[in-house]
Enzyme design. Structure first.
Site, PDB file in Angstrom:
ATOM      1  N   SER A  16      -4.368  -0.187  13.918  1.00 47.67           N
ATOM      2  CA  SER A  16      -5.239   0.963  14.141  1.00 47.67           C
ATOM      3  C   SER A  16      -5.593   1.016  15.619  1.00 47.67           C
ATOM      4  O   SER A  16      -5.592  -0.012  16.314  1.00 47.67           O
ATOM      5  CB  SER A  16      -6.515   0.840  13.304  1.00 47.67           C
ATOM      6  OG  SER A  16      -7.490   1.787  13.702  1.00 47.67           O
ATOM      7  N   TYR A  45     -14.617  -3.477   9.873  1.00 42.41           N
ATOM      8  CA  TYR A  45     -13.250  -2.951   9.743  1.00 42.41           C
ATOM      9  C   TYR A  45     -12.501  -3.121  11.062  1.00 42.41           C
ATOM     10  O   TYR A  45     -11.358  -3.583  11.083  1.00 42.41           O
ATOM     11  CB  TYR A  45     -13.285  -1.483   9.338  1.00 42.41           C
ATOM     12  CG  TYR A  45     -11.924  -0.822   9.354  1.00 42.41           C
ATOM     13  CD1 TYR A  45     -11.024  -1.014   8.314  1.00 42.41           C
ATOM     14  CD2 TYR A  45     -11.531  -0.006  10.424  1.00 42.41           C
ATOM     15  CE1 TYR A  45      -9.775  -0.417   8.328  1.00 42.41           C
ATOM     16  CE2 TYR A  45     -10.287   0.590  10.448  1.00 42.41           C
ATOM     17  CZ  TYR A  45      -9.408   0.388   9.401  1.00 42.41           C
ATOM     18  OH  TYR A  45      -8.165   0.976   9.430  1.00 42.41           O
ATOM     19  N   ARG A  88      -1.422  -1.075  -6.255  1.00 42.10           N
ATOM     20  CA  ARG A  88      -2.098  -1.172  -7.548  1.00 42.10           C
ATOM     21  C   ARG A  88      -1.761   0.018  -8.428  1.00 42.10           C
ATOM     22  O   ARG A  88      -1.658  -0.103  -9.643  1.00 42.10           O
ATOM     23  CB  ARG A  88      -3.614  -1.264  -7.333  1.00 42.10           C
ATOM     24  CG  ARG A  88      -4.080  -2.586  -6.734  1.00 42.10           C
ATOM     25  CD  ARG A  88      -5.566  -2.584  -6.455  1.00 42.10           C
ATOM     26  NE  ARG A  88      -5.930  -1.538  -5.503  1.00 42.10           N
ATOM     27  CZ  ARG A  88      -7.173  -1.154  -5.247  1.00 42.10           C
ATOM     28  NH1 ARG A  88      -8.176  -1.708  -5.889  1.00 42.10           N
ATOM     29  NH2 ARG A  88      -7.415  -0.215  -4.356  1.00 42.10           N
ATOM     30  N   VAL A 105      -5.521   9.611  11.239  1.00 41.41           N
ATOM     31  CA  VAL A 105      -4.430  10.116  10.402  1.00 41.41           C
ATOM     32  C   VAL A 105      -5.047  10.606   9.096  1.00 41.41           C
ATOM     33  O   VAL A 105      -5.914   9.935   8.528  1.00 41.41           O
ATOM     34  CB  VAL A 105      -3.386   9.021  10.104  1.00 41.41           C
ATOM     35  CG1 VAL A 105      -2.252   9.579   9.248  1.00 41.41           C
ATOM     36  CG2 VAL A 105      -2.844   8.429  11.404  1.00 41.41           C
ATOM     37  N   LYS A 138      -8.991  -5.304  12.295  1.00 40.28           N
ATOM     38  CA  LYS A 138      -7.850  -4.750  13.006  1.00 40.28           C
ATOM     39  C   LYS A 138      -7.603  -5.474  14.331  1.00 40.28           C
ATOM     40  O   LYS A 138      -6.460  -5.611  14.773  1.00 40.28           O
ATOM     41  CB  LYS A 138      -8.048  -3.249  13.225  1.00 40.28           C
ATOM     42  CG  LYS A 138      -7.993  -2.447  11.926  1.00 40.28           C
ATOM     43  CD  LYS A 138      -6.692  -2.694  11.186  1.00 40.28           C
ATOM     44  CE  LYS A 138      -6.550  -1.840   9.934  1.00 40.28           C
ATOM     45  NZ  LYS A 138      -5.246  -2.047   9.256  1.00 40.28           N
ATOM     46  N   GLY A 158       0.825  -1.207   0.000  1.00 38.88           N
ATOM     47  CA  GLY A 158       0.000   0.000   0.000  1.00 38.88           C
ATOM     48  C   GLY A 158       0.854   1.250   0.000  1.00 38.88           C
ATOM     49  O   GLY A 158       0.573   2.228   0.695  1.00 38.88           O
ATOM     50  N   ILE A 163       0.172   6.660   4.631  1.00 42.84           N
ATOM     51  CA  ILE A 163       1.188   6.125   5.540  1.00 42.84           C
ATOM     52  C   ILE A 163       2.228   5.310   4.779  1.00 42.84           C
ATOM     53  O   ILE A 163       3.428   5.406   5.043  1.00 42.84           O
ATOM     54  CB  ILE A 163       0.514   5.276   6.633  1.00 42.84           C
ATOM     55  CG1 ILE A 163      -0.334   6.176   7.540  1.00 42.84           C
ATOM     56  CG2 ILE A 163       1.555   4.521   7.449  1.00 42.84           C
ATOM     57  CD1 ILE A 163      -1.221   5.432   8.509  1.00 42.84           C
ATOM     58  N   SER A 184       1.430   3.496  -2.299  1.00 48.70           N
ATOM     59  CA  SER A 184       1.146   4.567  -3.262  1.00 48.70           C
ATOM     60  C   SER A 184       0.672   5.869  -2.631  1.00 48.70           C
ATOM     61  O   SER A 184       0.669   6.907  -3.292  1.00 48.70           O
ATOM     62  CB  SER A 184       0.093   4.092  -4.272  1.00 48.70           C
ATOM     63  OG  SER A 184      -1.115   3.750  -3.609  1.00 48.70           O
TER      64      SER A 184
END
Length: 247
Positions: A142, A157, A38, A192, A161, A13, A18, A15
């Site tokens: 998280s 979600y 991606r 964040v 976590k 991740g 964080i 791109s």
């Protein structure tokens, strides 16, 4: 960080947010970084010409095991292997448990839990096969991995976590049983400012106008702190809260 100069870190991740901040923080400290995402063009844009570390941008989808395996194969063939793994990729979709779409839950579980687990498995096997005993694996978790969900629409979600936290302890025990000195840890930030709200309906960018938040660079500095400790020290969990945020 001297022990990791010239070695290889894989950041998932990478791109944006964080992941991008950690990628650049590592490059500045002489670590060669494979940024997996991606949107590979956005990873390529993170290159720092004055940084001692070298950036390698790879296109990959954390929800597909074959994509992850292809990335590790490329790293093994071109860079020898992974010494640091930063499991950063994550998706938040806000849907109620009583009406949510199965495909939304599957997407979060595939990336936040299964993708993280596949990356971890491949990284550990790679390190052990090469005799790397000072590697490091960091999960970007998280605050919701430690607390009840803020709302009912974020329960799935938050569940992913909480799973990450349990998986981290299982990983630590696995490595101890192997008598391995590979270290593991997680960083658990509160709010964040990133692109994580992209897939949400009820959570919008206005939230950043209402509540105090942190920047992605704050989490990156926590990762550097974790990596910088003496090998005898395993910083296991760093919880970051925005100053003044009530949640």
């Amino acid at each position: 960080m001297d022990r990791y100069q010239g070695r290889v870190a894989l950041v998932t991740g990478a791109s944006a947010g964080i992941g991008a901040a950690i990628t650049q923080a590592l490059l500045r400290r002489g670590v060669n970084v494979v940024g997996l995402a991606r949107r590979v063009d956005r990873v390529q844009a993170l290159e720092l010409k004055d940084a001692p570390g070298k950036l390698y941008a790879l296109e990959g989808d954390l929800s597909k095991e074959e994509s992850i395996l292809a990335a590790f194969k490329w790293i093994k063939e071109n860079l020898s292997g992974v010494d640091i793994l930063i499991n950063n990729a994550g998706i938040l979709i806000d849907e109620q448990l009583t009406s949510g779409r199965t495909e939304s839950w599957t997407r979060m579980l595939d990336v936040n839990v299964l993708g993280l687990s596949v990356c971890t498995r491949e990284a550990v096997q790679d390190m052990i096969s090469r005799g790397v005993d000072d590697g490091f694996i960091i999960h970007i978790n998280s605050l919701w991995g430690h607390t009840p969900p803020a709302n009912s629409d974020t329960a799935m979600y938050a569940a992913t976590k909480h799973a990450v936290r349990v998986l981290l302890e299982g990983l630590r025990k696995d490595l101890v049983a192997r008598k391995s000195n590979i270290r593991v840890g997680e960083i658990s930030p509160g709010m964040v400012k990133t692109e994580i709200l992209t897939n949400t309906t009820n959570w919008t960018e206005d939230l950043y106008k209402q509540l105090n938040y942190m920047e992605a660079e704050d989490v990156a500095e926590a990762a550097i702190y974790m990596l910088s400790q003496h090998p005898r020290v395993q910083v296991y969990d760093i919880i970051l809260r925005p100053t003044g945020n009530p949640y």
